[in-house]
Design a protein around this motif. Structure first.
Motif, short mmCIF file in Angstrom:
data_model
loop_
_atom_site.label_atom_id
_atom_site.label_comp_id
_atom_site.label_asym_id
_atom_site.label_seq_id
_atom_site.Cartn_x
_atom_site.Cartn_y
_atom_site.Cartn_z
N GLY A 181 -29.17 57.43 7.25
CA GLY A 181 -30.56 56.97 7.29
C GLY A 181 -31.03 56.64 8.68
N LEU A 182 -30.54 57.35 9.72
CA LEU A 182 -31.00 57.12 11.08
C LEU A 182 -32.31 57.86 11.31
CD1 LEU A 182 -27.74 57.58 13.18
CD2 LEU A 182 -28.62 55.51 12.12
N SER A 183 -33.23 57.22 12.05
CA SER A 183 -34.42 57.93 12.46
C SER A 183 -34.03 58.94 13.54
CB SER A 183 -35.47 56.95 13.01
OG SER A 183 -35.06 56.45 14.27
N ALA A 184 -34.92 59.91 13.80
CA ALA A 184 -34.65 60.90 14.83
C ALA A 184 -34.44 60.23 16.19
CB ALA A 184 -35.79 61.92 14.90
N ALA A 188 -31.01 60.29 18.41
CA ALA A 188 -31.01 60.79 19.79
C ALA A 188 -30.42 59.76 20.74
CB ALA A 188 -32.44 61.14 20.21
N ALA A 189 -30.76 58.49 20.54
CA ALA A 189 -30.22 57.43 21.40
C ALA A 189 -28.71 57.31 21.23
CB ALA A 189 -30.91 56.10 21.07
N ALA A 193 -25.86 58.09 24.00
CA ALA A 193 -24.94 57.01 24.36
C ALA A 193 -23.49 57.49 24.33
CB ALA A 193 -25.14 55.82 23.43
N VAL A 194 -23.15 58.25 23.30
CA VAL A 194 -21.79 58.77 23.19
C VAL A 194 -21.51 59.81 24.28
CG1 VAL A 194 -20.21 60.10 21.74
CG2 VAL A 194 -21.62 58.30 20.72
N GLU A 195 -22.45 60.74 24.47
CA GLU A 195 -22.25 61.81 25.44
C GLU A 195 -22.14 61.30 26.87
OE1 GLU A 195 -25.52 64.42 24.75
OE2 GLU A 195 -24.55 65.44 23.05
#
Length: 250
Positions: A181-184, A188-189, A193-195
């Motif tokens: 249920g994450l918003s787009a 993206a954030a 953050a992971v990348e």
């Protein structure tokens, strides 16, 4: 029924509640009930935080020269009454009664004007980020509502559309089939953050650098990450509970 979720991010010094929450990270205010007519508004809010944070929130609600949800940039002469319904060391429940003047504007009144009667409201305020969730019939003019909202807000806050879809789920949920249920914007954030090594130890990038990369304010980035992390944690716990509740197969 349709769902509309958006956020206002207030500039410093333009909203007393936002300033109080920004000064006390971790504190938040959410609506328990919110009702509006053409010439009146009633709401009950539940605040959580440290005693110092709650004291600052109470002052912001009760000691201002105009109602905190009024979008007018100056004192509009409206009448408001705010009183404490309940208080503990870490919670505060506030009741507000507001009678706007013709020069006042607010999200509920703009919604009634452009989206029709029977609109339901849910709010969540953390730091300078104020998220609104509206449930409406779908027969109104959402574009006209947003135009009126941006005109009323002016340079007081940034307006960000988070979701518009058939009504279902919790505030800020996406229509993407991610099972969480994450918003787009949250997705993206989190991906960035992971990348970029935000979650590495030590971190390869800090929140300010990551926000600059995404071209968003730091407070917006940290809000999106915090909400994404909350949704992921809820999904993880829910999955484990479902697994524990499943009958054993022999």
């Amino acid at each position: 029924m349709r769902e509309l979720v958006f956020a206002l991010e207030y500039e410093p010094g333009r909203n007393r509640v936002a300033d109080a929450l920004a000064a006390h990270p971790g504190a938040r205010v959410r609506s328990l009930s919110l009702h509006a007519t053409d010439d009146h508004l009633w709401r009950v809010d539940h605040a959580t935080g440290t005693p110092a944070a709650l004291a600052a929130v109470e002052v912001a609600f009760t000691d201002g020269d105009y109602y905190a949800d009024c979008l007018a940039t100056e004192d509009c002469g409206a009448t408001q009454t705010t009183r404490v319904l309940d208080r503990t060391d870490d919670t505060l429940v506030l009741y507000t009664d507001w009678e706007p003047t013709p020069v006042c504007a607010s999200v509920p009144h703009l919604a009634h004007e452009h989206l029709g009667d029977g609109v339901l409201f849910e709010t969540r305020h953390e730091g300078r980020h104020y998220t609104w969730r509206l449930i409406h019939s779908g027969e109104g003019d959402v574009g006209a509502f947003f135009d009126a909202l941006r005109d009323a807000v002016g340079d007081v806050a940034q307006t960000e559309l988070l979701r518009t879809a058939n009504a279902s789920g919790a505030p800020g949920e996406s229509t993407t089939d991610d099972g969480v249920g994450l918003s787009a914007e949250q997705e993206a954030a989190l991906t960035a953050a992971v990348e970029h090594g935000y979650y590495e130890s030590p971190r390869a990038v800090d929140a300010g650098e990551l926000a600059a990369h995404l071209d968003v304010p730091r407070s917006t980035l940290t809000y999106r990450l915090r909400r994404a992390e909350e949704r992921l944690a809820e999904a993880y716990v829910s999955r484990d509970r479902s697994a524990d509740a499943s009958p054993a197969v022999y």
